[in-house]
Design a protein around this motif. Structure first.
Motif, mmCIF file in Angstrom:
data_model
loop_
_atom_site.group_PDB
_atom_site.id
_atom_site.type_symbol
_atom_site.label_atom_id
_atom_site.label_comp_id
_atom_site.label_asym_id
_atom_site.label_seq_id
_atom_site.Cartn_x
_atom_site.Cartn_y
_atom_site.Cartn_z
ATOM 1 N N GLY A 42 0.777 -1.222 0.000
ATOM 2 C CA GLY A 42 0.000 0.000 0.000
ATOM 3 C C GLY A 42 0.814 1.280 0.000
ATOM 4 N N LYS A 43 2.149 1.157 -0.090
ATOM 5 C CA LYS A 43 3.000 2.336 -0.008
ATOM 6 C C LYS A 43 3.450 2.804 -1.392
ATOM 7 N N TYR A 64 12.166 -7.058 -5.584
ATOM 8 C CA TYR A 64 12.697 -8.276 -4.957
ATOM 9 C C TYR A 64 12.514 -8.233 -3.440
ATOM 10 N N LEU A 65 12.864 -7.106 -2.829
ATOM 11 C CA LEU A 65 12.736 -6.996 -1.380
ATOM 12 C C LEU A 65 11.287 -7.170 -0.949
ATOM 13 N N ALA A 66 10.350 -6.653 -1.764
ATOM 14 C CA ALA A 66 8.928 -6.806 -1.453
ATOM 15 C C ALA A 66 8.510 -8.270 -1.526
ATOM 16 N N VAL A 67 8.801 -8.902 -2.656
ATOM 17 C CA VAL A 67 8.389 -10.300 -2.875
ATOM 18 C C VAL A 67 9.028 -11.223 -1.840
ATOM 19 N N VAL A 125 4.118 -7.663 -6.047
ATOM 20 C CA VAL A 125 4.500 -6.495 -6.832
ATOM 21 C C VAL A 125 3.301 -5.576 -7.069
ATOM 22 N N SER A 126 2.113 -6.177 -7.155
ATOM 23 C CA SER A 126 0.896 -5.393 -7.424
ATOM 24 C C SER A 126 0.365 -4.676 -6.184
ATOM 25 N N LYS A 138 14.678 -13.522 -10.975
ATOM 26 C CA LYS A 138 13.697 -14.594 -11.155
ATOM 27 C C LYS A 138 12.555 -14.513 -10.138
ATOM 28 N N ALA A 139 12.814 -13.843 -9.016
ATOM 29 C CA ALA A 139 11.799 -13.768 -7.958
ATOM 30 C C ALA A 139 10.578 -12.958 -8.375
ATOM 31 N N PHE A 140 10.748 -12.031 -9.320
ATOM 32 C CA PHE A 140 9.622 -11.159 -9.676
ATOM 33 C C PHE A 140 9.499 -10.870 -11.164
#
Length: 354
Positions: free
Chosen positions: A150-151, A168-171, A177-178, A326-328
């Motif tokens: 949400g940021k 990447y840090l998010a996933v 990502v969305s 590859k993570a995202f």
């Protein structure tokens, strides 16, 4: 402020964003490139290199090599140009407007999946040099990447390496990502302004922007990837980032020129490893310090650990980059990447031993 003809041409081609920041960087590049003994004095083989932000400390070897006169020593007339984000430097390279790009190594993997053969020929770093900054106003809400949901998070450009690493840090921390909004805010004054005005809640950037944000009391460091240990903690291994990368066909057809470039850059990396941050800062264009030489030297000191001393790709570095992408990145996640074709050590090893 003076704008070069090349700047105008690139702008007309639609390759420039955040023009006010870029104009300043281009002026600095053009001024230095025409400055006789410290730049390309018009003699020697002409090579154009696009940098993803000339005044960023992570890409410092480009301008420093120019200022030290090492390109001239190799008989090269190197013209340094600037874009605010690495993804735009990549575009200029692939379109054939320049012979080389100084940007993140990860673009070589991404481009391979799109049928483009590009390789790193000098690896400047073994850590990203990036920092995730959080606005002081949102510091209580964002204590780890788990809170990215949400940021609005600032990146230099969409599709840039800061964009890649943020995703990447998010996933990695359970955020899709969305579920957050990346915002292209460039670096330097545009990043600082976005943070100040609340246009972003935080973002990924580099020095000297990091030093400026901290000095102004606008934000705090959430994740620091300016050192190999910081890269290991955040990404699970060495992360080769800033590099000189070029189209493979051009490299194979101009090996003598590429060797000269490698010689010059490796000489600079060695010089950096034996000089203080203040000595390095003194060699850079005066306007890069933005009127605060002490703060600029501090920014360089904080980022120096990311640089290699020999330009050689770090062991296991390409594998870490592939894992991160590859993570995202669906293009890479579902593709087989031949890592051996994304970099070469042929030239830097000759420079090191020769």
């Amino acid at each position: 402020m003076r704008k070069t003809a090349r700047y105008s041409a690139l702008a007309a081609a639609g390759l420039l964003a955040l023009s006010s920041l870029t104009a300043c960087a281009n002026d600095a590049a053009s001024t230095t490139a025409d400055s006789g003994s410290n730049g390309g004095g018009g003699k020697g083989e002409h090579v154009k290199i696009m940098v993803g932000g000339l005044d960023k400390v992570i890409y410092m070897p480009a301008m420093l090599t120019q200022r030290l006169g090492y390109f001239n020593d190799e008989g090269l007339n190197v013209e340094l140009l600037s874009e605010p984000a690495g993804v735009q430097a990549e575009t200029a390279l692939v379109s054939g407007q320049v012979q080389g790009a100084v940007g993140f190594y990860d673009h070589t993997l991404d481009l391979q999946t799109k049928g483009k053969a590009v390789e790193s020929v000098v690896q400047f770093s073994h850590a990203p040099g990036e920092v995730e900054i959080v606005s002081n106003k949102r510091a209580d809400d964002i204590t780890s990447p788990k809170d990215f949901k949400g940021k609005k998070l600032g990146v230099t450009g969409l599709g840039s390496s800061t964009d890649f690493l943020t995703k990447y840090l998010a996933v990695k921390n359970g955020v899709k990502v969305s579920e957050f909004a990346p915002v292209a805010v460039g670096a330097g004054p545009t990043f600082v302004s976005a943070l100040q005005k609340g246009a972003i809640d935080g973002g990924m950037t580099t020095d000297p922007t990091v030093a400026t944000v901290l000095q102004k009391g606008l934000g705090k460091v959430l994740i620091d990837m300016r050192t190999p240990s910081g890269s290991q903690e955040a990404l699970g291994g060495p992360y080769p980032s800033s590099s000189l990368y070029m189209q493979t066909d051009w490299v194979n057809g101009h090996k003598e020129t590429v060797q000269k470039l490698a010689n010059a850059f490796v000489k600079t990396l060695k010089w950096m490893s034996t000089h203080s941050a203040s000595e390095i800062a003194a060699k850079m264009p005066a306007d890069y310090s933005q009127g605060n030489k002490t703060l600029y030297a501090t920014a360089i000191q904080s980022t120096l650990p990311m640089f290699t001393k020999d330009g050689v790709m770090p062991a296991d570095g390409p594998e870490t980059v592939e894992k991160v992408l590859k993570a995202f990145n669906p293009n890479i996640k579902n593709a087989k990447v031949d890592l051996s074709k994304t970099y070469t050590t042929e030239f830097v090893k000759k420079a090191v031993t020769g």
